[in-house]
Design a protein around this motif. Structure first.
Motif, short mmCIF file in Angstrom:
data_model
loop_
_atom_site.label_atom_id
_atom_site.label_comp_id
_atom_site.label_asym_id
_atom_site.label_seq_id
_atom_site.Cartn_x
_atom_site.Cartn_y
_atom_site.Cartn_z
N TRP A 87 60.47 -19.08 60.79
CA TRP A 87 60.46 -18.01 61.79
C TRP A 87 59.85 -18.50 63.10
CZ3 TRP A 87 58.66 -13.73 57.91
CH2 TRP A 87 59.78 -13.10 57.35
N GLN A 88 58.79 -19.32 62.99
CA GLN A 88 58.16 -19.83 64.21
C GLN A 88 59.11 -20.74 64.98
OE1 GLN A 88 54.98 -22.63 63.67
NE2 GLN A 88 54.12 -22.28 65.70
N GLU A 89 59.77 -21.67 64.28
CA GLU A 89 60.66 -22.63 64.94
C GLU A 89 61.86 -21.95 65.59
OE1 GLU A 89 61.61 -25.34 61.83
OE2 GLU A 89 59.63 -26.31 61.82
N LYS A 90 62.36 -20.89 64.97
CA LYS A 90 63.52 -20.19 65.50
C LYS A 90 63.16 -19.14 66.55
CE LYS A 90 66.55 -20.74 61.47
NZ LYS A 90 67.34 -20.02 60.44
N GLY A 91 61.86 -18.86 66.70
CA GLY A 91 61.44 -17.83 67.65
C GLY A 91 61.91 -16.45 67.23
#
Length: 229
Positions: A87-91
């Motif tokens: 979730w963090q990497e994909k924003g």
């Protein structure tokens, strides 16, 4: 009490933290415009609010600790780490909800750290969220830019109906997600829907065995809601 993350876009991908953090920190700061005035020194004028930030630390417990009383619903620590990193990497825009509190806000993950901890397969984590605000694109009419706007003849608009119609609750819906659907992407006025449907929401919750709906937190598929203007 639960700490829940739900993908805003589909409302189905959900992650419930297996154990509760000791403390959830929220920060709300005012944005200031500074001026240096000779006779007064520095003067700061408030210019709205900065984005809310929320953070907390905790532990994802290993399998040997999954029966501890602090663990509510055990998930493999590696799987927890994978979900949050993705979730963090994909924003990904997420709904962060802490039940039994007033934390119910759209966020993205601004920082996430996870390290092995102890000898039981535990992972210690630290996560920070920042409030998400959608970018609104204004039309020339909204900005009152008329110099280069082509003039057109418009017919008087029909009288606005007393409400936007009705909506049947589907699995995974929240009042927040329904508000986003009908009010231009903003879920912050979900209370408007709750107040217009308070009697049916509360009576449905009682029929399902709940004392109440927890101010609209519990809504159930099949419930028909009136969507006010």
């Amino acid at each position: 009490m639960d700490v829940i993350l739900t993908e805003v876009e589909n409302g189905k991908s959900k992650f419930i933290f297996p154990s509760l953090p000791e403390e959830v920190k929220g920060t709300n700061r005012t944005n200031y415009q500074s001026y240096d005035i000779l006779s007064c020194g520095e003067v700061k004028i408030p210019k709205g609010m900065k984005l809310t930030e929320i953070s907390f630390d905790g532990i994802f417990f290993g399998e040997s600790k999954k029966n501890e009383s602090i663990v509510k619903q055990w998930v493999k620590p590696a799987e927890c780490e994978k979900i949050l990193k993705n979730w963090q990497e994909k924003g990904t825009v997420l709904r962060l909800m802490v039940t039994e509190t007033n934390v119910n806000i759209d966020v993205t993950i601004s920082s996430f750290e996870c390290t092995d901890y102890g000898g039981y397969g535990n992972k210690k984590y630290s996560v920070e969220f920042v409030q998400y605000r959608s970018l609104k694109v204004y039309t020339t009419d909204e900005l009152k830019i008329v110099k280069f706007v082509k003039k057109t003849v418009t017919r008087p608009a029909a009288a606005a109906p007393s409400n936007k119609g009705s909506y049947t609750v589907k699995p995974g819906n929240t009042l927040w997600s329904i508000a986003r659907k009908f009010y231009g992407g903003s879920g912050t006025i979900w209370t408007k829907i709750y107040n217009a449907n308070k009697s049916v929401i509360e009576s449905t919750a009682k029929k399902r065995g709940y004392a109440n709906s927890d101010n609209g937190h519990w809504i159930f598929p099949g419930t028909v809601l009136v969507i006010p203007n």
